[in-house]
Write a protein that holds these residues in place. Sequence first.
Motif, PDB file in Angstrom:
ATOM      1  N   ARG A 282       0.840  -1.200   0.000  1.00  0.00           N
ATOM      2  CA  ARG A 282       0.000   0.000   0.000  1.00  0.00           C
ATOM      3  C   ARG A 282       0.870   1.243   0.000  1.00  0.00           C
ATOM      4  O   ARG A 282       1.885   1.320   0.692  1.00  0.00           O
ATOM      5  N   ASP A 283       0.450   2.213  -0.805  1.00  0.00           N
ATOM      6  CA  ASP A 283       1.032   3.559  -0.820  1.00  0.00           C
ATOM      7  C   ASP A 283       2.553   3.532  -0.964  1.00  0.00           C
ATOM      8  O   ASP A 283       3.283   4.125  -0.166  1.00  0.00           O
ATOM      9  N   GLN A 284       3.012   2.816  -1.991  1.00  0.00           N
ATOM     10  CA  GLN A 284       4.435   2.778  -2.283  1.00  0.00           C
ATOM     11  C   GLN A 284       4.811   3.952  -3.187  1.00  0.00           C
ATOM     12  O   GLN A 284       4.124   4.223  -4.181  1.00  0.00           O
ATOM     13  N   VAL A 285       5.892   4.650  -2.837  1.00  0.00           N
ATOM     14  CA  VAL A 285       6.338   5.806  -3.614  1.00  0.00           C
ATOM     15  C   VAL A 285       7.383   5.340  -4.620  1.00  0.00           C
ATOM     16  O   VAL A 285       8.376   4.713  -4.252  1.00  0.00           O
ATOM     17  N   MET A 295       1.691   3.816  -5.541  1.00  0.00           N
ATOM     18  CA  MET A 295       1.211   2.553  -6.076  1.00  0.00           C
ATOM     19  C   MET A 295       0.651   1.676  -4.960  1.00  0.00           C
ATOM     20  O   MET A 295       1.218   1.586  -3.873  1.00  0.00           O
ATOM     21  N   ASN A 296      -0.479   1.012  -5.252  1.00  0.00           N
ATOM     22  CA  ASN A 296      -1.102   0.057  -4.342  1.00  0.00           C
ATOM     23  C   ASN A 296      -1.294  -1.250  -5.097  1.00  0.00           C
ATOM     24  O   ASN A 296      -1.896  -1.265  -6.174  1.00  0.00           O
ATOM     25  N   GLY A 486      11.888   6.356  -1.442  1.00  0.00           N
ATOM     26  CA  GLY A 486      11.343   7.630  -0.996  1.00  0.00           C
ATOM     27  C   GLY A 486      11.001   7.634   0.464  1.00  0.00           C
ATOM     28  O   GLY A 486       9.958   8.133   0.863  1.00  0.00           O
ATOM     29  N   PHE A 487      11.857   7.052   1.315  1.00  0.00           N
ATOM     30  CA  PHE A 487      11.547   7.171   2.738  1.00  0.00           C
ATOM     31  C   PHE A 487      12.679   7.895   3.453  1.00  0.00           C
ATOM     32  O   PHE A 487      13.823   7.860   3.036  1.00  0.00           O
ATOM     33  N   ARG A 497       7.146   4.345   4.576  1.00  0.00           N
ATOM     34  CA  ARG A 497       7.562   5.030   3.358  1.00  0.00           C
ATOM     35  C   ARG A 497       7.123   6.486   3.399  1.00  0.00           C
ATOM     36  O   ARG A 497       6.029   6.811   3.845  1.00  0.00           O
ATOM     37  N   GLY A 498       8.025   7.390   2.930  1.00  0.00           N
ATOM     38  CA  GLY A 498       7.703   8.801   2.842  1.00  0.00           C
ATOM     39  C   GLY A 498       7.946   9.296   1.440  1.00  0.00           C
ATOM     40  O   GLY A 498       8.098   8.530   0.519  1.00  0.00           O
ATOM     41  N   ILE A 499       8.043  10.616   1.288  1.00  0.00           N
ATOM     42  CA  ILE A 499       8.252  11.173  -0.035  1.00  0.00           C
ATOM     43  C   ILE A 499       9.368  12.195  -0.053  1.00  0.00           C
ATOM     44  O   ILE A 499       9.765  12.685  -1.104  1.00  0.00           O
TER      45      ILE A 499
END
Length: 547
Positions: A282-285, A295-296, A486-487, A497-499
């Motif tokens: 879930r919520d991959q950058v 992306m999920n 992106g973490f 994970r972050g951006i």
Amino acid sequence: MVITARRSLASQLLALQVAIIVLVLLAVAALSISQSAATFNRVEGRRVVALAEQLAANPLVRNELGREGSRESLSTQVQSTRTQSGVTSVTVADAGGTVISSTNPILVGTRLPLGDPGVASGRGWSGELIIDGSPELVAQVPVLDAGGEDLGDTLGTVMIGEAAPTTWARLRGAWSYLGIYLGIASLIGLLGSWLLARRIKRQTFGMEPREIAGLAEYREAMLYGIAEGVIALDPQHRITLVNDVARTLLDLPARCVGRSLTELGIEGRLRDVLVTAGGGTRDQVVLRRGRVLIMNRMEITKDSRRLGSVTTLRDRTELAERERELGSFRSSTELLRAQAHEFANQLHTISGLIQIGEVDEVVRYVDALSEHRHSLDLSVTRRIHDTAVSALLMAKSAQAAERKVSLRISERTSLERLDPHDSADVATVVGNLVDNALDAATAGKDGRGAWVEVELRHDSSTVEIVVQDSGPGVAPELAQEVFTHGFTTKAAQAGERGIGLALTRHVCKRRGGEISVTNTADGAMFVARMSVAAHLALVDAAEGDAR
């Protein structure tokens, strides 16, 4: 309104197989008729030729053709030959080609029809002729003189014919086994249709073709009607479905369905997110061709059997840009909040000193605060002449002080005034790197003696940003992963994970630069480089010289 009943899949398959069986039977019937005709011509042709040669060699026939007068005995021989052999017709003609005796009285006195002109000169022939309006397979053999001075002369011609059976007669003869074929094929067709229909309906969850077509139409409408990208893979990592949005975001060719990720050149972080084993992500950058994608992924299984995966994509590039623009406002807010907190503590100290009558101590305390603030302003503004970046570092300094972290500006720092667009990008990179460094420094050494050092170097076309911290550092295997995933440094330890770092790398790459991370004796060191326009100070000086 008339409602037309739709036939089931089984009935449609049965009708199709019956049609195929009928076509096959027609083809078999045509082949049987053709084979029957060939067999008849071969077998009966040999028989009528043999009979004609036998009759032509009969001495009685030679004698009757070699003399004048009544030929009743010849007629008797002709009838006897027909009766014994069972042929359709027996005909004898003289040397002039006139029929003198025949089982068909109509032919007597007429010219004998010849199948080949060579028959008149003594050559034999066999083939099909129309005799009295009916087709017959005939053999024409010359009668030759066997003695005397006229040895070898043609005395006449013998023709024996067998009527060819009609097409209907041949078909009727073959009907017995054709009927058996039809019955067996019908039973096999019925059983095959039933079994095939059951198998197809089991594989299609009991749906009829019209229902499957409706689902396909709904799927296409849904797939191309949503704003998010959708891509589906089979267990072999081949693309089975992709909509236009996903094809654009991932920069895929038009005909990519059916091709594997390897064939399409999809590697690295993007491939990892698309094919990672497990229940889903879930919520991959992911950074792809300058885009920031979220992306999920969801695994598709049935009866413990893995069927593939479906991944949705959202373009967060514009949102990331807006975050970058809002970063300066957020920094200002944090600066004001931190300064308000700091000023409140200082005012409380001053108030307490006044209440206990320590006026001289109040003066010394205020002087110390003023000197510290002035030295901080000088350390930043003396080395950093760009207003936006210096204001950002002042804000980060207040945040660091609130979190008990010492934010230092390196003595080697030198940054001239930048173009507004360059300044915004440099501020984005500095802000993100300092935020990550503060998180890491706070996590290391239990927050005691934590520090972050910032160094900015600026030449004619490049800005280099170096941020070091006293944190635990970055694991070597994550040295590049932190940017592709992106973490942040802190999030890397928790697995979230972050951006921030993804956006930092995106900004650097967009400006022809790069970012890297190495571990030092004290912690981690991030080094970012990017291209910028010429110094505004140099531009102003050049304009002054021109004037």
